[in-house]
Design an enzyme around this catalytic site. Structure first.
Site, PDB file in Angstrom:
ATOM      1  N   GLU A 179      11.297  -0.996   1.713  1.00  0.00           N
ATOM      2  CA  GLU A 179      10.305  -1.061   0.320  1.00  0.00           C
ATOM      3  C   GLU A 179      10.954   0.323  -0.059  1.00  0.00           C
ATOM      4  O   GLU A 179      11.514   0.113  -1.300  1.00  0.00           O
ATOM      5  CB  GLU A 179       9.266  -1.098   0.156  1.00  0.00           C
ATOM      6  CG  GLU A 179       8.291  -0.778  -0.293  1.00  0.00           C
ATOM      7  CD  GLU A 179       7.039  -0.673  -1.096  1.00  0.00           C
ATOM      8  OE1 GLU A 179       6.647  -0.497  -0.259  1.00  0.00           O
ATOM      9  OE2 GLU A 179       6.086  -0.630  -2.118  1.00  0.00           O
ATOM     10  N   ASP A 185       4.424   4.703 -10.728  1.00  0.00           N
ATOM     11  CA  ASP A 185       2.934   4.263  -9.925  1.00  0.00           C
ATOM     12  C   ASP A 185       2.821   5.682 -10.309  1.00  0.00           C
ATOM     13  O   ASP A 185       2.336   6.811 -10.993  1.00  0.00           O
ATOM     14  CB  ASP A 185       2.232   3.995  -9.121  1.00  0.00           C
ATOM     15  CG  ASP A 185       2.778   1.859  -8.886  1.00  0.00           C
ATOM     16  OD1 ASP A 185       3.702   2.248  -9.767  1.00  0.00           O
ATOM     17  OD2 ASP A 185       2.576   1.646  -8.014  1.00  0.00           O
TER      18      ASP A 185
HETATM   19  C1  6A9 Z   1      -2.015  -4.226  -4.642  1.00  0.00           C
HETATM   20  C2  6A9 Z   1      -3.450  -4.291  -3.934  1.00  0.00           C
HETATM   21  C3  6A9 Z   1      -4.307  -4.992   0.135  1.00  0.00           C
HETATM   22  C4  6A9 Z   1       4.550  -0.874  -6.582  1.00  0.00           C
HETATM   23  O1  6A9 Z   1       7.257  -4.144  -5.899  1.00  0.00           O
HETATM   24  C5  6A9 Z   1       6.419  -4.614  -6.452  1.00  0.00           C
HETATM   25  C6  6A9 Z   1       5.482  -2.799  -7.608  1.00  0.00           C
HETATM   26  C7  6A9 Z   1       6.408  -2.399  -8.123  1.00  0.00           C
HETATM   27  O2  6A9 Z   1       6.341  -3.241  -9.025  1.00  0.00           O
HETATM   28  C8  6A9 Z   1       6.280  -1.156  -8.147  1.00  0.00           C
HETATM   29  O3  6A9 Z   1       7.375  -0.562  -9.055  1.00  0.00           O
HETATM   30  N1  6A9 Z   1       5.065  -2.337  -6.037  1.00  0.00           N
HETATM   31  C9  6A9 Z   1       5.787   0.187  -7.427  1.00  0.00           C
HETATM   32  O4  6A9 Z   1       5.235   1.137  -7.062  1.00  0.00           O
HETATM   33  C10 6A9 Z   1       4.222  -3.165  -5.192  1.00  0.00           C
HETATM   34  C11 6A9 Z   1       2.958  -3.443  -5.790  1.00  0.00           C
HETATM   35  C12 6A9 Z   1       2.251  -3.375  -4.659  1.00  0.00           C
HETATM   36  C13 6A9 Z   1       0.589  -4.157  -5.096  1.00  0.00           C
HETATM   37  C14 6A9 Z   1      -0.451  -3.924  -4.044  1.00  0.00           C
HETATM   38  C15 6A9 Z   1      -2.102  -5.192  -4.382  1.00  0.00           C
HETATM   39  C16 6A9 Z   1      -3.323  -4.389  -1.712  1.00  0.00           C
HETATM   40  O5  6A9 Z   1      -4.275  -5.112  -1.561  1.00  0.00           O
END
Ligand code: 6A9
Length: 855
Positions: A825, A618
């Site tokens: 995480e 991100d």
């Molecule tokens: C959004 C909106 C309260 C971010 O593990 C899943 C992903 C990865 O694929 C990615 O590489 N995570 C990483 O940078 C978490 C994404 C979470 C999205 C949540 C919802 C907020 O709601």
């Protein structure tokens, strides 16, 4: 196949076919055995059938201590806000058995929730009864935690219902609830005991089932019986979406509280705890069973296939007067199954990972078991439709086709749904445990592919194939957790094709093929014969070998089916993730082959640096001025080179001629990587882009200094030949404490980068700007292990760094688990502390493979 897809006039097409797997006869048995399971990772404890659009769904709730105005909050969906600690699966085999430990001090309880499917147990010889009618048995043990008397008695609810979760815009909800072909009823127990209940239900496709709910005493028979061991009450409702089951209880709790307030003081004490009214609507689609008791107490909830018309008058386990058509499953029987499940899980775990032999202590083996169990216990089955941004006729969002996805999830508490590039990592672990389940998951993911009718012949590579939505928000429960602004996915946004890492793993299970073999597998005759002789012993040896061959045959068959779909996906990536590609399938502006960019960087919105969600990293810093033409990324070329190499290997292994010369493309991409991204001066791979450097904007500058995970990708994906001097340079940067090396693992961004640990927006915590992520560290270990084994000048260095990095990571991950009870995480590169979402047992669970050194 590709041609017909190009010509297909449908807007959204699912080229793999939703039923790709169930079309394969070899998966019939697998699907039947996987019908019921704990496929609801977003709730603390629940189950669901893998059926759509209607599934039988169950779940647990309990009173979480004193809340506002004396209203106890209900625990149901996993949420960090509940402040539980810790909770998670300590054992789960993904198929037949699991056990979870939930500590809820605020509620004054500790719950142990278990699940067993006795017919699927490896060893059910210990069972004292026929198991074929038992679909899923679960047990909830409630123990007191803490001595706060005001939290007594304890209350739990277990509901079962028919879920129409697929309904988006109510289109199938009506047909699901109407018609009266399905529904639930409560069969009253005739015994005077208030300690059991039978719910009878029918699923439109899967027929009749019974839920037996029975309180089982935990106590020694001679201990005091004055305390309440559990009183059962119920409520049945019609037309309630499963996602609202909790509200039904909340409404009544609220009314109870109001009534208690109004009651004269003298009566207040007599009103007692809140109990459900023991009423059920005709044709209920959900029944809630409540148990109120003084902990410790235990309740069994057993789902069985019901005998049509069977007499259910006396659903008690105790009497044996021969007149009963059926009896509840006895608690001792359930205990026996649970013990058998636990035993076989531990044996299988030891066999598979041999962690004791590697010198791990018992508590670390337990941590590894929890990591695997949470990955498997965190697998979900989701049904619904994706929302696609701007794809509607008027440019509004469009709701896509209905689909079902079986997938693991990164985090049960915060994002319990499927994520594309996470899944490739998840399946590296799952496939080491249960290959068939991984193949099942891969098939499901490929079936969510979208193909668009504007796709045309581009760059001589055929039609532009398929897009896989990065984030899967399917069904009402999943949607409710996502703010509207984040709901729709963009058709130009990709995500790294990590599922190819799984494909490569699967290939290593296939027998070697010589290139001149024709496409008929040589094993077929023998296997067919072995099948025909399955019952007898006449096939001498062939049948034993044949079993193994049959498995290989199924895998080969699956991969041959998957090939065209994977091919569409990779060609879609090659075409769309190019500089200048302005939309799906449009001809790219002339950019040299070998130059790629992640599409869909957001415009920045006042952020320090625009996000690149497609990359998965991100906020990892990229060019300061996002450009559709003049920006090229190292990691996307690397992922595409890996993809071409995997596709080449796949087509050779299954004897299918590639639709694109993948081997040749791989060479071109590697040339591009060296030509456009290698910086001789810094001896590193860098992105190019419009970037402010020394205070002025420079055109297509190579972005020196942006050293971190992105610049490591050619090494991480083992793309560089072992003798390449670049391997030596990257290893040195990796091991450099002023850059990627920390005592806790590899940091995502060099400690010398100007963006290191800098927030993108005020209050926007740095995410991929220094913290340690386990997925990339796992890739690093895999690459180091590879380079330490390949002949070459850097063999020794790679081996040394491998050992150090593995030791550091294990200290961080296992130490964190021992001190917090969770996997996290990400981890702080300065303190080693776990950060952000927890439990996070997506790719962090790769700790098991790191311990076992499976790469
Ligand atoms: C959004 C909106 C309260 C971010 O593990 C899943 C992903 C990865 O694929 C990615 O590489 N995570 C990483 O940078 C978490 C994404 C979470 C999205 C949540 C919802 C907020 O709601």
């Amino acid at each position: 196949e590709a041609q017909s897809t190009c010509a297909d006039p449908k807007r959204w097409l699912n080229p793999g076919g939703h039923d790709m797997l169930s079309e394969l006869p070899s998966f019939g048995q697998h699907n039947a055995s996987m019908l019921w399971g704990t496929y609801r990772p977003g709730v603390y404890f629940g189950f669901k059938t893998r059926t759509s659009p209607v599934s039988v769904t169950g779940g647990l709730m309990w009173h979480g201590g004193d809340g506002h105005n004396g209203l106890p909050p209900l625990r149901h969906e996993c949420s960090e806000g509940d402040g539980l600690g810790p909770y998670g699966w300590v054992e789960h085999d993904g198929r037949s058995y699991g056990k979870q430990d939930i500590v809820d001090k605020k509620a004054g309880v500790r719950l142990v929730t278990s699940m067993v499917k006795p017919a699927q147990l490896k060893d059910h010889s210990s069972s004292d009864r026929d198991t074929s009618d038992v679909l899923l048995a679960s047990r909830v043990e409630v123990f007191p935690a803490g001595s706060d008397a005001s939290l007594r008695p304890s209350t739990i609810y277990f509901y079962i219902g028919l879920d129409c979760n697929a309904a988006v815009n109510n289109d199938s909800e009506e047909s699901c609830f109407a018609g009266g072909t399905s529904g639930l009823e409560v069969v009253h127990p005739e015994s005077s005991s208030q300690q059991s209940l039978l719910v009878r239900g029918a699923h439109p496709q899967h027929g009749a089932f019974d839920l037996e709910a029975a309180v089982v005493s935990n106590r020694d028979s001679d201990s005091s019986s004055s305390e309440m061991e559990g009183v059962v009450a119920f409520l049945g409702k019609k037309g309630v979406p499963m996602a609202d089951a909790k509200k039904e209880v909340e409404k009544r709790l609220e009314a109870h509280r109001r009534a208690s307030r109004r009651a004269p003081t003298s009566e207040k004490a007599d009103r007692g705890p809140f109990v459900l009214p023991n009423e059920a609507d005709a044709g209920s689609n959900v029944v809630l069973v409540q148990v109120v008791g003084e902990a410790p107490f235990t309740v069994d909830f057993v789902v069985r296939a019901s005998t049509p018309g069977g007499d259910v008058k006396t659903p008690t386990a105790s009497s044996g007067d021969g007149t009963m058509a059926r009896q509840f499953v006895a608690p001792a029987t359930v205990s026996g199954w649970l013990e058998a499940g636990s035993r076989s899980f531990s044996e299988q775990f030891r066999e598979r990972f041999s962690l004791e032999d590697k010198g791990f202590e018992e508590r670390d083996v337990a941590a590894a078991k929890a990591a695997l169990s949470n990955m498997l216990g965190g697998m979900g089955y989701f049904t619904g439709r994706s929302e696609v941004r701007g794809a509607g006729r008027d440019g509004g969002n469009e709701v896509s086709f209905e689909t079902s996805l079986f997938t693991a999830v990164p985090s049960r508490s915060f994002f319990p749904r499927g994520f594309l590039w996470d899944e490739g990592f998840h399946q590296l672990l799952v496939s080491a445990w249960d290959r068939t389940t991984s193949v099942d998951v891969l098939g499901h993911w490929l079936s969510v592919m979208h193909v668009h009718d504007t796709a045309g012949e581009v760059a001589g590579m055929g039609c532009s194939g398929g897009w896989l939505p990065r984030e899967q928000i399917l069904g009402e429960e999943a949607r409710r957790r996502v703010p509207e602004a984040f709901m729709a996915q963009d058709v130009s946004v990709a995500n790294p094709p990590t599922l190819l890492l799984l494909v490569e793993r699967l290939l290593s299970d296939l027998p070697e093929r010589s290139s001149d073999e024709d496409s008929t597998p040589a094993t077929e005759t023998c296997t067919a014969e072995a099948d025909a002789n399955a019952a007898g012993a006449s096939s001498q040896g062939c049948s034993r070998v044949g079993d193994k061959q049959a498995e290989e045959l199924e895998l080969g068959e699956f991969l041959r089916k998957a090939y065209p779909v994977l091919d569409l996906w990779i060609r879609w990536l090659l075409i769309t993730q190019r500089p200048g590609a302005t939309g799906w399938g449009r001809q790219a502006k002339k950019a040299p082959l070998g130059a790629f960019q992640w599409r869909g960087r957001d415009p920045g919105d006042g952020r320090l640096n625009a996000l690149t969600l497609a990359s998965g990293l991100d906020d990892y810093p990229r060019a300061s001025h996002p450009s559709q033409n003049d920006e090229w990324h190292v990691d996307v070329v690397s992922w595409l080179a890996l993809s071409c190499r995997s596709m080449q290997r796949l087509s050779t292994a299954i004897g299918v001629e590639g639709s694109v010369p993948y081997g040749h493309l791989f060479d071109e991409l590697m040339e591009g990587l060296l030509e456009f991204h290698w910086d001789q001066e810094e001896e590193a791979f860098f992105d190019r882009g419009l970037h402010v450097s020394d205070g002025r904007l420079v055109d297509e500058v190579i972005m020196r200094c942006k050293n971190g995970y992105v610049s490591m990708f050619p090494l991480l994906l083992k793309l560089l030949p072992p003798e390449s001097p670049a391997v030596g340079s990257l290893l040195a940067q990796m091991r450099d404490s002023t850059q990627l090396w920390s005592p806790h693992g590899l940091r995502s961004l060099s400690a010398s980068d100007p963006f290191y640990q800098v927030e993108n927006n005020p209050g926007d915590e740095p995410y991929w700007r220094g913290h340690i992520w386990v997925n990339v560290n796992y890739l690093a270990l895999a690459a180091l292990s590879h380079y330490s084994q390949a002949e070459g000048p850097f063999r020794k260095d790679a081996g040394r760094i491998y050992t150090e990095l593995r030791t550091n990571l294990l200290r961080t991950l296992l130490g964190g688990y021992q001190s917090t009870g969770y996997f996290w995480e990400q981890y702080d590169d300065r303190s080693g502390r776990g950060l952000r979402s927890h439990p996070f047992t997506g790719w962090t669970a790769l700790v098991v493979l790191i311990m076992a050194e499976i790469y």
